[in-house]
Motif scaffolding. Structure first.
Motif, short mmCIF file in Angstrom:
data_model
loop_
_atom_site.label_atom_id
_atom_site.label_comp_id
_atom_site.label_asym_id
_atom_site.label_seq_id
_atom_site.Cartn_x
_atom_site.Cartn_y
_atom_site.Cartn_z
N GLN A 1 1.05 -1.17 -0.41
CA GLN A 1 0.07 -0.20 0.00
C GLN A 1 1.07 1.35 0.12
O GLN A 1 0.63 2.73 -0.73
N ASP A 2 1.83 1.07 1.07
CA ASP A 2 3.28 2.62 0.66
C ASP A 2 3.06 2.51 -0.63
O ASP A 2 3.76 3.51 -1.12
N ALA A 3 4.09 1.28 -1.00
CA ALA A 3 4.88 1.23 -2.22
C ALA A 3 3.45 1.89 -3.66
O ALA A 3 3.88 2.98 -5.07
N VAL A 4 2.24 1.49 -3.69
CA VAL A 4 1.52 2.00 -4.74
C VAL A 4 1.08 3.37 -4.15
O VAL A 4 1.39 4.39 -5.59
N VAL B 1 11.01 5.10 -12.71
CA VAL B 1 10.77 4.58 -10.44
C VAL B 1 9.95 4.07 -10.77
O VAL B 1 10.05 2.89 -9.70
N GLY B 2 8.55 4.55 -10.91
CA GLY B 2 8.24 3.39 -9.99
C GLY B 2 7.82 2.51 -11.24
O GLY B 2 7.05 1.17 -10.04
N LEU B 3 8.69 2.19 -12.07
CA LEU B 3 8.52 0.95 -12.32
C LEU B 3 9.79 -0.47 -11.50
O LEU B 3 9.04 -1.21 -11.33
N GLN B 4 10.36 0.37 -11.13
CA GLN B 4 11.82 -0.59 -10.57
C GLN B 4 10.45 -0.59 -9.05
O GLN B 4 11.13 -1.52 -8.57
N ILE B 5 10.02 0.50 -8.76
CA ILE B 5 9.17 0.19 -7.16
C ILE B 5 8.37 -1.17 -7.95
O ILE B 5 8.02 -2.01 -6.82
N LEU B 6 7.02 -1.33 -7.64
CA LEU B 6 6.06 -1.99 -8.57
C LEU B 6 7.24 -3.73 -9.20
O LEU B 6 6.10 -4.94 -8.84
N PRO C 1 1.38 -16.71 -10.65
CA PRO C 1 1.43 -14.89 -9.47
C PRO C 1 0.06 -14.18 -9.85
O PRO C 1 -0.09 -14.11 -11.39
N VAL C 2 -0.78 -13.60 -9.57
CA VAL C 2 -1.53 -12.22 -9.18
C VAL C 2 -0.86 -11.30 -10.64
O VAL C 2 -0.17 -10.88 -10.02
N ASP C 3 -1.61 -10.97 -11.32
CA ASP C 3 -1.13 -9.42 -11.98
C ASP C 3 -1.03 -8.83 -10.86
O ASP C 3 -2.40 -7.91 -10.39
N VAL C 4 -0.29 -7.45 -11.77
CA VAL C 4 0.01 -6.61 -10.69
C VAL C 4 0.03 -5.10 -11.64
O VAL C 4 0.56 -5.31 -13.19
N GLY C 5 -0.51 -3.56 -11.22
CA GLY C 5 0.42 -3.17 -12.07
C GLY C 5 -0.51 -2.03 -12.38
O GLY C 5 -0.64 -1.05 -13.43
N ALA C 6 -1.65 -3.14 -12.60
CA ALA C 6 -3.26 -2.35 -13.02
C ALA C 6 -3.38 -0.66 -12.96
O ALA C 6 -3.88 0.51 -13.61
N PHE C 7 -3.24 -0.36 -11.55
CA PHE C 7 -3.69 0.93 -11.11
C PHE C 7 -2.51 1.88 -11.14
O PHE C 7 -2.18 2.88 -11.58
N LYS D 1 4.44 -3.09 -22.46
CA LYS D 1 5.13 -4.17 -23.16
C LYS D 1 5.99 -4.29 -22.64
O LYS D 1 6.34 -5.47 -22.37
N THR D 2 6.71 -3.10 -21.64
CA THR D 2 7.70 -4.16 -20.20
C THR D 2 6.71 -4.96 -19.07
O THR D 2 7.36 -6.44 -18.89
N LEU D 3 5.92 -4.16 -19.19
CA LEU D 3 4.41 -5.43 -17.97
C LEU D 3 4.54 -6.87 -18.83
O LEU D 3 4.27 -7.46 -18.07
N GLN D 4 4.53 -6.45 -19.68
CA GLN D 4 3.71 -7.18 -20.47
C GLN D 4 4.49 -9.24 -20.73
O GLN D 4 4.63 -10.05 -20.38
N ALA D 5 6.20 -8.24 -20.98
CA ALA D 5 7.15 -9.17 -21.57
C ALA D 5 7.46 -9.76 -20.25
O ALA D 5 8.25 -11.14 -20.25
N GLU D 6 7.84 -9.25 -19.20
CA GLU D 6 8.41 -9.02 -17.57
C GLU D 6 6.85 -10.15 -17.01
O GLU D 6 7.37 -10.54 -15.77
N GLY D 7 6.04 -10.29 -17.20
CA GLY D 7 5.34 -11.36 -16.79
C GLY D 7 4.67 -10.48 -15.74
O GLY D 7 3.87 -11.34 -14.96
N LEU D 8 4.18 -9.18 -15.77
CA LEU D 8 3.38 -8.63 -14.75
C LEU D 8 2.47 -8.85 -14.89
O LEU D 8 1.41 -8.39 -13.32
N ASN D 9 1.93 -8.43 -16.21
CA ASN D 9 0.19 -7.65 -16.42
C ASN D 9 -0.13 -7.71 -17.94
O ASN D 9 0.53 -6.99 -18.23
N PRO D 10 0.33 -9.60 -18.46
CA PRO D 10 -0.82 -10.12 -19.59
C PRO D 10 -1.25 -8.76 -20.49
O PRO D 10 -1.36 -8.74 -21.19
#
Length: 1410
Positions: free
Chosen positions: A314-317, A331-336, A349-355, A375-384
């Motif tokens: 929650q703090d990270a969000v 930088v936000g992507l690095q924290i994510l 794992p649950v998809d993240v990063g929608a917010f 594209k980065t999120l999709q490539a790294e499998g964080l959120n297809p």
């Protein structure tokens, strides 16, 4: 992506509530769950949609504040929309408490990380302006909260000006004020300004704490003096303060601001050495500072030091959202990437990063950057689904330049582009850009706009009033003609322009989908009463379907079957469906409406199916009239042919007249072509015309031409002779047919018609022989038994019954049954009872009724038979009839039927005895239906009887009965009786609804009768009164309530005198104008100067009291209250309660005691005086003496009557407050409750049970339950369920259910408890457990007693998991649910209004408009 934008409604649930949110400290330790990715749903779609379907929250202000508090504690952030909803609530109710306003102000800073600082500042300023306009009391804490928000938002302001504003209002700044002013100077790097404030604080001997030193660190950093910033640590130690984690965090941010990574690392090492623990939130703040000051490349080392403790996500969000607003997505992507991810049930794992994606779109970041991150999120499998989420967010925001490039990227990625993606864009752009979106849909995305897009979004957004121009514009934009036309028709119907819709339909023939157009067509009819246009529209819907489904009719064929029937059977019964829907909708005026509709359909030559006709007949029941029966018979006979339409192009054969067909035959045969098909149509036309001479001529001519006449034509000829009552000729043709074809049989309808004619002519044996000759091998099926046929049979039987011929009737019925002509139904069995009642042969009627009940399990003519037995006071047979009914319909339904029979016969006392039957379940829908039936039939006496029969029966909603009787009196033009209802309701202490008062006021004004009550505001008036007015307008407006209550007589004068003199304003008039202007001082001045003959009425004095209470001038208000009481009067109830609330909230026991002595018991009950007195004792800190006094009073009660009187005035709501605020008094209270219980008065014990079970003392509550409460028919427990909902306490809800299940309270009450548990499980995401709860619930109560909203929420949750909801949710009830299911009690024990609420009876000052 399939679910994107489809769902526009999200439900909010909340649990737990703490009154104040601790936001003063920057170090908050919110415990929270790990963030999970939200589903792809646009929660704000509907705000801009054409349908305006976004439902506004009905939460009270207090509940909304609780929700804010809960969200802050759970996830550390709230949304701007939450705050705007609260602001709307404050403006609507024109009030907010000091603590509520403080909470709202505090929430406008970093707690709204999704918004830019300037947006948050504008929001808090708007809130501040509103609170000032409403004169909400604010102290220095509010100004300090505003300072905090300004600091968090880095809003530029001058500390000296802020300080001057505070002092100008006479508010004394405190040390927090000075600390925050120092922080502002330091935020600007102005150390000198901060020093001046410090010197001032020392001069006032105000202590300097850690916050001041932290601000100085910030100030030196902003002034580029890092050495001095670090030196503050030594100064703190000299001042006796040890630097904390907050101080070191501030210092870390100072180094981060300047990119001094070495000093930053050194400070971190120092913290480790000194065992100062920096939380993840502190390190994230440092990362944020590094990034926004251009040092993004240096954050990796800090991210490596994160602990990833609970609450990290929650703090990270919150930090990521702020970083995106500042343009630092990388930088936000690095924290994510370092945020922990939870796993699904299958281990993935649950998809993240929608917010994260949504915030980039919301912040209007460059499309290229958004696509890169996706594209980065999709490539790294964080959120297809990153690209889909980004597109959804772009569409939601309605920014065309942002959304369309994202859509193109989706298309390039091979993802499907669907219609509804464009809806928010269409709704958000200007009207002149709408068609451009439509064109781009087709040209750039190859998406052809469908009817839903055009009718629901494009046309409403065009804002064009001329329908021809609308259709032309749509065609020019590439929309197909049929889509443009049908969409325009739909839009016209939705806006109730039914005549325009009919015109469009007639000018543009198209296929109009019946299911789509049926409801808006009926709604348009209800608003316009334009039956002619309605019928025209129905005709065009029918024609469109005919054109769509009919094939080539004129192909040559050799069979003898009628071709017209084939065409009719191939088309669904759309006309019947529309009629049935209209019958359902026009429930109140069903008969009159149906007669007009059916007559119009007959004139148009349209038909309905027999099945629909039968359903309508069953639906009408006792409302069936001979005219409707006849019209339904014609419509379902299959004999009607649609009348020719103007300009309909090529005509079909069945639309040609006899002469035209004869000429057509001549022309066809002249060409040497086969005309047999046309000759068959000619015969059909002859029979349709029912012209027997012409028919015989045509048959004779065709026979002479060697045309083979089919046997069916001769059967039709028999029927034609029957129609003209020429039985001998009909029998001759029939005899010839039988001779020619011995196995030939007439169909049922023709047979019954001919038999009926023979019976009328007393040729009885021939009639029965005819029936026997044409008997069928098996009973007709439901599909074969047309309504027209069943209606004909009923008319035959009914005619014999009315003639009083039981033997003849019985013989005919038995013959029809034995020869398989009929299947016994309630309708057809009714004449068997009626024939005996016509002859007043009650024993025979009962005997027949009993035989029918046992044989067919139906109860025809039960109500009529009951009424006849009641009138004859035949108790034995009445009991016999009721027992028979119970075996078929059940005991409860049978008893309610008996109640209505007694009421209709004027036997109110007997009806009441039944309603008082212990354990009789309430059936509000039965009562509501009976009321509607009596009103439709114009019966006043049964409604008046129902009111008497239900008097003092708290489990029945009598408001419905009163309102229906009021409408009936209006219809009967009985204004005086209507007014008498209002008086009667006062006698019975029944509060009229706003709808009742508005209708009664309308009736009285129409008859020029003074309205003796304050007329409630309508919704339109309420909105109009909330709109700002200029001062002149406010001064001249006359409040409608005042004019409604009493009209001042205006003496007539000669015109010349009126022009020559100006009459001075009287003090009485000035008094009222002062009240209107919300000026109590002027009103008091005028009142003091009134002439002796001038009297101020109670209403005006009440308004003066209200104004004084609003201004907290309670002493003056008390003076005028006492004046009224001394005259034997009292203020208007709503205002009296408001005044007493304020006095109680001030803890003024002396004033309350003085007032209490002047009120009788009834008056105390009306204003809940005992509750308010209890509340005052709590505020005054005298709860314990108050309980002792109650104990003394119950000890003095010697008789049951005295004990009941003490119980009646016992302050249940106040007692709840005592137990909540003083748990140490529970033993003393329990002793008091047991004293009441000894007298069989269990209200106080009920309150104790609620407290114990809500506070988790289940064993103690169970003991009280078993000993005292388990056998009660009614119980207070709603507060317990409210606690369970707020705390999401499924154990509490389960405990309540387990104790209620075996009790005697109503199903509605148990259903409420189950609904609570279902809500809790649904909110927690446990839809499977919620379904289990529901499965158990329906074993104990019917599904109708489960809260409909709870079922809808659960259904939505289940369907979001792609599962099927296994129950059918009942329709929304019109009448209120069982009142015994809630924690109801008399008004003297209600605690709903113990906090001050401002009544809406006084017009607002212009300056107070918001």
């Amino acid at each position: 992506m399939a679910s994107i934008l489809r769902t526009g409604k999200l439900f909010r649930y909340f649990a737990g509530f703490t009154r104040n949110v601790l936001v003063n400290s920057v170090r908050e330790n919110e415990a929270s769950n790990l963030l999970t990715s939200a589903p792809c749903i646009c929660s704000q779609f509907q705000s801009g949609f054409a349908t305006n379907a976004a439902a506004k929250s009905e939460l009270s202000l207090d509940k909304q504040i609780r929700r804010l508090d809960h969200d802050v504690r759970r996830i550390g952030r709230i949304s701007r929309r939450d705050l705007e909803e609260i602001l709307d609530e404050i403006r609507t109710h024109r009030t907010a408490t000091s603590s509520q306003s403080l909470m709202v102000i505090r929430c406008c800073g970093n707690l709204v990380p999704e918004e830019l600082p300037e947006v948050r500042t504008a929001l808090v300023q708007e809130i501040w302006k509103t609170l000032n306009a409403l004169n909400v009391p604010m102290d220095i804490s509010h100004y300090n909260a505003l300072l905090r928000v300004y600091l968090e938002n880095e809003h530029p302001f001058a500390p000296t000006d802020f300080l001057a504003e505070i002092e100008a209002k006479g508010i004394e700044p405190n040390r927090v004020t000075y600390q925050r002013l120092i922080a502002r100077y330091c935020q600007q790097g102005d150390i000198e300004g901060a020093t001046r404030i410090l010197e001032f604080m020392r001069g006032k001997s105000l202590p300097v704490n850690e916050n001041v030193f932290n601000s100085l660190i910030l100030g030196h950093s902003q002034a580029n003096d890092l050495e001095s910033a670090k030196g503050i640590l030594a100064v703190m130690k000299q001042a006796g303060l040890e630097p904390s984690a907050d101080t070191y965090t501030t210092l870390l941010c100072a180094f981060a601001r300047h990119g001094d990574l070495a000093a930053l690392q050194e400070t971190l090492t120092e913290c480790d050495q000194k065992e100062i623990i920096l939380q993840d939130k502190d390190l994230l703040d440092t990362v944020y500072t590094l990034a926004v000051n251009g040092n993004s490349e240096k954050v990796d080392d800090l991210l490596a030091k994160l602990h990833i403790s609970p609450g990290f996500n929650q703090d990270a969000v919150n930090v990521i959202l702020r970083l995106v607003n500042k343009g630092h997505e990388e930088v936000g992507l690095q924290i994510l990437r370092v945020m922990p991810r939870s796993n699904r049930v299958n281990g993935e794992p649950v998809d993240v990063g929608a917010f994260f994606i949504r915030q980039m779109v919301k912040a209007n970041r460059p499309v290229e950057k958004i696509l890169s991150i996706c594209k980065t999120l999709q490539a790294e499998g964080l959120n297809p689904k990153a690209l889909s989420i980004a597109t959804e967010a772009g569409l939601t925001n309605g920014v065309v330049n942002n959304a369309l490039p994202l859509l193109k990227e989706m298309k390039n990625a091979g993802l499907p582009i669907r219609q509804h993606y464009f809806w928010p864009l269409i709704c958000s752009v200007e009207s002149n850009q709408v068609l451009d979106i439509v064109r781009r849909m087709q040209q750039e995305f190859a998406v052809l706009p469908n009817s839903e897009t055009i009718r629901d979004y494009v046309i409403p957004s065009l804002k064009e009033k001329n329908w021809e121009r609308v259709i032309t514009a749509l065609r020019d934009a590439g929309v197909s003609n049929s889509t443009a036309v049908t969409s325009a028709v739909y839009a016209a119907l939705v806006t109730h322009q039914i005549a325009d819709a009919a015109k469009i339909m007639e000018q543009n023939r198209a296929h109009y989908v019946p299911m789509l157009f049926r409801q808006p067509l009926i709604l348009a009819l209800s608003h316009t009463n334009d039956y002619a246009s309605f019928i025209r529209c129905v005709r065009q819907i029918h024609e469109g379907l005919q054109q769509r489904s009919a094939g080539k009719e004129e192909e040559a064929e050799q069979g003898e079957a009628a071709a017209a029937a084939t065409e009719k059977n191939s088309v669904p019964d759309v006309v019947g469906g529309i009629v049935q829907e209209a019958s359902n909708y026009f429930h109140r005026d069903r008969v009159a409406t149906l007669e007009k509709i059916l007559l119009g359909l007959v004139k148009q030559g349209l038909s309905i199916s027999s099945a629909k006709a039968t359903q309508l007949s069953d639906q009408l029941g006792a409302e069936m009239t001979p005219k409707i029966s006849e019209l339904l018979g014609k419509l379902s006979s299959g004999e009607l042919e649609p009348t020719p339409l103007p300009s309909s192009g090529k005509r079909t054969l069945d639309s040609l007249s006899i002469d035209e067909l004869e000429r057509f035959i001549v022309n066809v045969e002249a060409k040497g072509e086969n005309a047999n098909n046309i000759k068959r149509q000619l015969l059909n036309a002859c029979f349709r015309s029912q012209n027997i001479e012409k028919t015989l001529q045509v048959i004779e001519k065709l026979e002479s031409e060697k045309y083979q006449i089919p046997l069916g034509i001769h059967a039709q000829l028999v029927d034609l002779y029957t129609h003209h009552k020429r039985s001998s000729e009909a029998l001759d043709v029939y005899t010839k047919l039988r001779a020619k074809e011995p196995t030939f049989q007439l169909d049922n309808l023709k047979t019954v018609r001919l038999a009926d004619l023979l019976l009328q002519e007393e040729r009885v044996e021939e009639a029965f022989q005819l029936l026997a000759d044409n008997k069928k091998d098996a009973p007709i099926s439901e599909t074969e038994g047309s309504f027209n046929y069943v209606s004909t049979v009923w008319r035959v039987l009914n005619a014999i019954a009315e003639a009083g011929q039981p033997e003849k009737l019985r013989r005919l019925f038995d013959a029809l049954l034995a020869d398989n002509y009929i299947v016994p139904t309630n309708v057809l069995l009714g004449p068997l009872i009626k024939v005996h009642l016509v002859k007043d042969d009650i024993p025979k009627a009962i005997e027949t009724f009993e035989g029918i009940c046992k044989t067919y399990k139906v109860t025809p003519w039960k109500n009529e038979l009951s009424c006849r037995l009641i009138q004859k006071e035949d108790a034995v047979n009445l009991q016999r009839l009721t027992d028979l009914s119970t075996g078929i319909h059940g005991e409860v339904n049978s008893l309610y039927d008996l109640v209505f029979s007694f009421v209709e016969c004027g036997r109110v006392r007997q009806a009441r005895k039944i309603l008082e039957t212990p354990g009789l379940r309430t059936r509000p829908q039965r009562i509501s239906s009976a009321c509607d039936r009596y009103r439709n039939e114009g019966l006043l006496q049964p409604l008046e009887g129902l009111i008497e029969a239900t008097k003092d029966l708290g489990h029945i909603d009598r408001n419905k009965i009163y309102y229906t009787l009021l409408l009936s009196y209006d219809k009967a033009d009985e204004a005086e009786k209507a007014l008498g209802l209002w008086t009667k309701m006062q006698e019975e202490s029944l509060t009229p609804t706003d709808a009742f008062l508005l209708k009664l006021a309308e009736i009285l004004r129409r008859k020029n009768i003074d309205v003796p009550f304050v007329v409630p505001e309508t919704q339109q008036q309420s909105r109009r009164n909330r709109a700002p007015k200029n001062p002149e307008q406010t001064k001249t407006d006359t409040p409608k309530e005042e004019s409604a209550v009493k009209k001042e007589p205006t003496p007539k004068k000669e015109p010349a005198k009126q022009e020559a003199t100006v009459r001075p304003v009287s003090h009485k008039s000035g008094f009222r104008k002062a009240l209107l202007a919300n000026d109590p001082d002027a009103a008091i001045s005028h009142k003091q100067n009134l002439a002796a003959t001038d009297k101020i009425n109670v209403l005006d004095t009440s308004r003066l009291i209200e104004l004084l209470v609003r201004d907290d001038r309670l002493a003056e208000a008390t003076k005028y209250v006492e004046e009224l009481l001394a005259d034997g009067l009292h203020p208007q109830i709503k205002i009296f309660r408001f005044y007493l609330n304020k006095v109680a909230a001030a803890g003024d026991l002396e004033t309350l005691q003085k007032i209490g002595k002047q009120l009788n018991e009834e008056q105390k009950r009306m204003v809940s005086f005992d509750n308010r007195f209890c509340h005052a004792n709590i505020v005054a800190g005298k709860a314990e003496p108050f309980l002792k006094q109650l104990t003394v009073e119950i000890d003095t009660a010697k008789t049951p009557e005295e004990a009941a009187k003490q119980a009646e005035k016992f302050p249940r709501g106040g007692a709840v407050g005592i137990l909540d605020k003083h748990p140490e008094l529970v033993p003393q209270y329990q002793t008091l409750a047991e004293k009441f219980a000894a007298h069989n008065q269990l209200g106080p014990m009920n309150v104790l049970w609620m407290h114990l079970i809500s506070s988790g003392q289940e064993a103690a509550s169970k003991e009280i339950w078993d000993k005292h409460l388990s056998q009660l028919p009614r119980l207070m427990f709603q507060r317990v369920l409210q606690t369970a909902r707020e705390q999401q306490d499924e154990k509490l809800a389960t405990s309540v259910i387990s104790q209620l299940r075996d009790s005697k309270i109503s199903e509605g009450a148990i259903g409420n408890a189950y609904s609570c548990l279902i809500d809790i499980q649904t909110t927690k995401g446990n839809h499977e457990k919620a379904l289990d709860v529901l499965s158990n619930a329906v074993k104990d109560v019917s599904l109708e007693n489960i809260n409909r909203t709870a079922l809808l929420r659960l259904k939505q949750a289940v369907e979001e998991k792609d599962l099927k909801f296994p129950y059918s949710i009942p329709e929304k009830r019109v009448s209120k649910a069982d009142s015994s299911s809630s924690s109801t009690s008399s008004s003297d024990s209600s605690d709903d209004d113990v906090s001050p609420n401002i009544p809406e009876t006084v017009p607002r000052k212009p300056g107070n408009q918001v």
